[in-house]
Write an enzyme that holds these catalytic residues in place. Sequence first.
Site, PDB file in Angstrom:
ATOM      1  N   ASP A 178      26.517   7.718  30.166  1.00  0.00           N
ATOM      2  CA  ASP A 178      27.543   7.947  31.170  1.00  0.00           C
ATOM      3  C   ASP A 178      27.989   9.418  31.150  1.00  0.00           C
ATOM      4  OD1 ASP A 178      29.503   6.633  33.066  1.00  0.00           O
ATOM      5  OD2 ASP A 178      30.923   7.487  31.632  1.00  0.00           O
TER       6      ASP A 178
ATOM      7  N   ASP B 290      24.842   0.852  27.900  1.00  0.00           N
ATOM      8  CA  ASP B 290      25.581   1.934  28.547  1.00  0.00           C
ATOM      9  C   ASP B 290      26.346   2.700  27.474  1.00  0.00           C
ATOM     10  OD1 ASP B 290      26.736   3.498  30.590  1.00  0.00           O
ATOM     11  OD2 ASP B 290      26.853   1.754  31.908  1.00  0.00           O
TER      12      ASP B 290
ATOM     13  N   GLU C 231      23.388  10.407  33.057  1.00  0.00           N
ATOM     14  CA  GLU C 231      24.076  10.567  34.341  1.00  0.00           C
ATOM     15  C   GLU C 231      24.527  12.025  34.447  1.00  0.00           C
ATOM     16  OE1 GLU C 231      27.774   8.560  36.846  1.00  0.00           O
ATOM     17  OE2 GLU C 231      27.907   8.700  34.664  1.00  0.00           O
TER      18      GLU C 231
ATOM     19  N   HIS D 165      26.876   0.989  40.097  1.00  0.00           N
ATOM     20  CA  HIS D 165      28.230   0.430  40.059  1.00  0.00           C
ATOM     21  C   HIS D 165      29.264   1.356  40.690  1.00  0.00           C
ATOM     22  CE1 HIS D 165      27.745   2.985  36.580  1.00  0.00           C
ATOM     23  NE2 HIS D 165      29.053   3.107  36.501  1.00  0.00           N
ATOM     24  N   ASP D 166      28.886   2.603  40.990  1.00  0.00           N
ATOM     25  CA  ASP D 166      29.801   3.563  41.623  1.00  0.00           C
ATOM     26  C   ASP D 166      29.471   3.845  43.083  1.00  0.00           C
ATOM     27  OD1 ASP D 166      31.312   4.057  39.299  1.00  0.00           O
ATOM     28  OD2 ASP D 166      29.930   5.612  38.612  1.00  0.00           O
TER      29      ASP D 166
END
Length: 548
Positions: free
Chosen positions: A200, A98, A242, A316-317
Site C-alpha cells: 500500500d 496487503d 502501489e 478497492h479505491d
Amino acid sequence: MEKKWWNNSVVYQVYPRSFQDSNDDGIGDLRGIIQRLDYLADLGIDVIWLSPIYQSPNDDNGYDISDYEAISSEFGTMADVEELIKQSGERGIKILMDLVVNHTSDEHIWFKEASKSRENPYRDYYIWRDPLENGEVPNDLTSVFSGSAWELDDQTNQYYLHLYSKKQPDLNWENPKVREEIYEMMNFWLEKGIGGFRMDIIDTIGKIPDKLITTNGPKLHDYIQEMNRATFGQYDVLTVGETWGATPEIAKLYSDPIRQELSMVFQFEHIGLDQLPGKPKWDTKKLDFIELKAVFSKWQTELGNKGWNSLFWNNHDIPRIVSNWGDDSPEYRIVSAKMFATFLHLLKGTPYIFQGEEIGLINTPVTSIEEIDDIETVNFYNERVSENYSNDAIFSSINKKGRDNLRRPMQWDSTENAGFTKGKPWLALNPNYSSINVLQDQQSKNSIFTYYKKLIQLRKENELVVYGEYKELVPEDKQLYAYERSYNGETWLIVLNFYKKETVYKDSQQRTASIVISNYPDSSDNLSDLKLRPFESIVFKLNERYQK
C-alpha cells in the site's frame, strides 16, 4: 528476460468484508472466501490479493492496522488464514497479503506508547514536530482525506504526521528500529507460505515532510532494497507496489530485476485522465481517448524488459470502469464490460481483476450522506457542504468517484442479499442483484464471466499474450484502439470500438486473419472493411503469410 511465474498469472482482488459472509453477521469473512475458492479456481485466476484482514479499529476499513500479526475478529482467526492458504494452494492459487506500512492505526501499541511522552522509547517510531510560534501546524502538507496532515497531540504538545486519516499516523522509516520491526512482521507472514505482498502507497515511505516531499523521497529505493534483502528476496513471491507518482523511468527503478526491488508496480496515470488538472479526484472532465491510448502505449513500450506492467481498471479505491468510461445500461453493459476486459487482458503485463468485475458489476448511485460508509467520501461531503457546493454537484462527484461503489457486497445469486449474507449487510447491496449475479452469469454461455474465463485461458495457452511485443495502430483515431502483439513469428491484431457509435477499421495492408475471440457472437473477419458495432472488440490471429 528471465521468465517468472507471475508473468502469466492473473490476480483477483478480494475485499474480504464484501465477498462472502459465512456466519450471517453481515460482514464477509475468511471462511466465506474459503467457501468460494472453487468459484475462483473455475474462473482460472492464480493469485488472490486480500485487502487487509489484520486487527483494526476500521477507521479506514482495515487500512489502519493496530496489530499486524493478529486477525480482525470479524474476519476470523489465524487458523482460518492458515486454512485459506492451504486450501488455495491445493487449487494452485497463491495468497497475496496487503502490506500497509506507511502508517499504522493510532490504536497500535507503538503509537499508544509513543504518545505517552516525548521521551518514550517508541516516540521516534512516528513523525513529530513542534507547533510554530503562533501554535500553527508545522507546514502546509495536507491529508489525502482532506484537511491538514498534522494533528496536535495535546498530552505532549507536538503535532504528528498523518498523510491519511488522523487515526493513521505515519511511521518514521528513517528509524532503523521501525524497519527491523516491519521486516520481522513480513517474515512472519512469508513463513506461513503466502505468495507475496501488495504494498500500500509504498512510494510514501521515503517522505521528507519538512521539505514537503511525500512521494519518491531520496531514500525510498534504499529502503525497498533493504526490505528485499531482509524479507521476500529469499522467497519466490510476487511483490507489487502501489505507486501513484510513478513514471516509466521510476517504475524501472522498482521493477528492473537487476535492482532487486519489486516484481512490479501499480501506476495510475490512466486513472487520472478524467480528472481536472491540479484538482482533487472528485473534479472530473471528459476523458480524452487519444490521451488514454497514448498513456497505455507509453507504458507498454517504455518499460521494455527492465520492468513489468500491472494491468487494471478497478480496485478497492477506483469505481467500476463499465459505469465510468463504458456504458452500464442494460443494452450495452455486457458488450461494454467485455470490451474493457479485452482492452486490458491482451496487453503485456499481469492483469488484476477486482471482485465482481468478471460479472460486470456497476456503480451504485446514492442521494444521501446516510448511505455512505467510506471515510474519504464522508470527509469530501462535509468539506464541499462547508464550501456551499450544491447537493447535486456533490453527489454527482460521489456517484462517479466514491469508493463505496467498489465495496458493496458481491452479488452471488438472486436470493435475499444476493447470497452474500442472511444477516443485515454492513453496506447496502446494489438493488440490481436479482438481474446481475454470479449464478446467472455461470449459467449463460454468452456471459461476462464466461468471457473472462476465455481471456484468462488465452493468456495461459499463448506466450504471445504474456511476452509479445506491442505496436499501436491508428493512434489518432478518436474511437478505435487497435494494436498488435507479436512473438516468435506470430502476430495478433486487437481492434476495439471504445464507444457506442458504430465505426470502421480498414487494415492498411489488406491482410487476412482468423478470429481468436470477440465480444459479439457474429463478428466479421473482413479486415479490409471491418465494421464495428457499439463497444465491439475483436482479437485476430493474422494468417501465416502476414506473420512477422
